[in-house]
Design a protein around this motif. Sequence first.
Motif, short mmCIF file in Angstrom:
data_model
loop_
_atom_site.label_atom_id
_atom_site.label_comp_id
_atom_site.label_asym_id
_atom_site.label_seq_id
_atom_site.Cartn_x
_atom_site.Cartn_y
_atom_site.Cartn_z
N ALA A 41 -21.64 21.11 0.08
CA ALA A 41 -20.88 19.87 -0.07
C ALA A 41 -20.14 19.89 0.71
CB ALA A 41 -20.86 19.15 -1.08
N ALA A 42 -19.06 20.39 0.51
CA ALA A 42 -17.36 20.63 1.70
C ALA A 42 -18.12 20.99 3.11
CB ALA A 42 -17.03 22.06 0.90
N ARG A 43 -19.10 21.60 3.45
CA ARG A 43 -19.79 22.66 4.44
C ARG A 43 -19.99 21.18 5.51
NH1 ARG A 43 -20.18 27.54 3.42
NH2 ARG A 43 -22.48 26.77 1.69
N VAL A 44 -21.09 19.63 5.12
CA VAL A 44 -21.50 19.19 4.97
C VAL A 44 -19.97 17.93 5.50
CG1 VAL A 44 -22.18 16.88 4.56
CG2 VAL A 44 -23.61 18.57 3.54
N LEU A 45 -19.14 18.06 4.64
CA LEU A 45 -17.65 17.15 4.94
C LEU A 45 -16.89 17.22 6.35
CD1 LEU A 45 -15.86 15.44 4.50
CD2 LEU A 45 -15.22 16.13 2.51
N ARG A 46 -16.98 18.96 6.25
CA ARG A 46 -15.99 19.15 7.07
C ARG A 46 -16.87 19.52 8.43
NH1 ARG A 46 -14.87 25.30 8.95
NH2 ARG A 46 -12.76 25.01 10.29
N HIS A 47 -18.41 19.26 8.75
CA HIS A 47 -18.70 18.87 9.56
C HIS A 47 -18.50 16.91 10.21
CE1 HIS A 47 -21.99 19.60 13.08
NE2 HIS A 47 -22.95 18.04 12.08
N LYS A 48 -19.43 16.45 9.24
CA LYS A 48 -19.09 15.68 9.72
C LYS A 48 -17.62 14.74 10.08
CE LYS A 48 -22.92 13.26 7.33
NZ LYS A 48 -23.28 12.81 8.94
N LEU A 49 -17.09 15.37 9.36
CA LEU A 49 -15.30 15.04 9.49
C LEU A 49 -15.13 15.04 10.89
CD1 LEU A 49 -12.99 15.42 6.54
CD2 LEU A 49 -13.97 13.42 7.62
N VAL A 84 -11.70 15.04 13.16
CA VAL A 84 -10.61 15.09 12.21
C VAL A 84 -11.02 16.33 11.94
CG1 VAL A 84 -9.75 14.61 9.85
CG2 VAL A 84 -10.51 12.80 11.07
N GLN A 85 -9.89 17.39 11.62
CA GLN A 85 -9.78 19.20 11.37
C GLN A 85 -9.15 19.51 10.46
OE1 GLN A 85 -11.89 20.58 13.63
NE2 GLN A 85 -11.81 18.84 15.04
N ILE A 86 -10.43 19.75 9.27
CA ILE A 86 -9.75 20.21 8.00
C ILE A 86 -10.50 21.59 8.00
CG2 ILE A 86 -12.24 18.68 7.32
CD1 ILE A 86 -9.63 18.35 4.54
N CYS A 124 -11.41 20.93 2.13
CA CYS A 124 -13.08 19.93 1.93
C CYS A 124 -13.49 20.62 0.71
CB CYS A 124 -14.17 20.99 3.05
SG CYS A 124 -13.43 19.91 4.87
N LEU A 125 -13.54 21.77 0.40
CA LEU A 125 -13.78 22.17 -0.94
C LEU A 125 -12.79 21.23 -1.93
CD1 LEU A 125 -15.69 23.67 -2.64
CD2 LEU A 125 -14.05 25.74 -2.10
N ARG A 174 -16.16 14.54 -7.42
CA ARG A 174 -16.69 14.95 -7.96
C ARG A 174 -15.58 15.10 -9.29
NH1 ARG A 174 -20.88 19.30 -5.90
NH2 ARG A 174 -22.08 17.62 -4.29
N ALA A 175 -14.95 14.95 -9.78
CA ALA A 175 -13.72 15.68 -11.15
C ALA A 175 -13.88 13.51 -11.06
CB ALA A 175 -12.96 15.82 -10.77
N GLY A 176 -14.01 12.69 -10.25
CA GLY A 176 -13.44 11.20 -10.83
C GLY A 176 -12.24 11.03 -10.49
N LYS A 177 -11.61 12.21 -9.56
CA LYS A 177 -10.51 11.81 -9.36
C LYS A 177 -9.40 11.31 -8.02
CE LYS A 177 -8.45 15.90 -12.60
NZ LYS A 177 -8.40 16.79 -12.30
N GLN A 178 -8.74 10.26 -7.77
CA GLN A 178 -8.70 10.13 -6.40
C GLN A 178 -8.20 10.95 -5.39
OE1 GLN A 178 -5.05 7.83 -6.68
NE2 GLN A 178 -5.59 6.50 -4.30
N LEU A 179 -8.79 10.22 -4.50
CA LEU A 179 -8.60 11.81 -2.53
C LEU A 179 -7.69 10.90 -1.92
CD1 LEU A 179 -9.76 13.58 -1.25
CD2 LEU A 179 -11.54 12.53 -0.33
#
Length: 84
Positions: free
Chosen positions: A40-48, A53-55, A60-61, A68-73
């Motif tokens: 999921a982190a790789r998908v997020l990094r690719h999409k950003l 947006v470089q991250i 990302c992880l 996934r823990a329901g916390k604010q980002l």
Amino acid sequence: MTEFRITHDIAQAHPDIRERLTATTIEAVNESSARSPEDAARVLRHKLGEIGVQISEDACLAAIERIRAGKQLHFEIEPAPDDE
């Protein structure tokens, strides 16, 4: 649903960055909901990366685990350093 707060210094150069970043992150999270956190982190990094947006993979992880823990980002976006 996780809330996204975005602070940015590049609003004048990219006025739609808040909406694009939020929409892209939600899309990546939804697309990768059944995957491992690492995938999921790789998908997020690719999409950003697709929106400029470089991250780091670690960031990302951490973002995926937080969502996934329901916390604010919270994203803080800074201009890229000048290459001199």
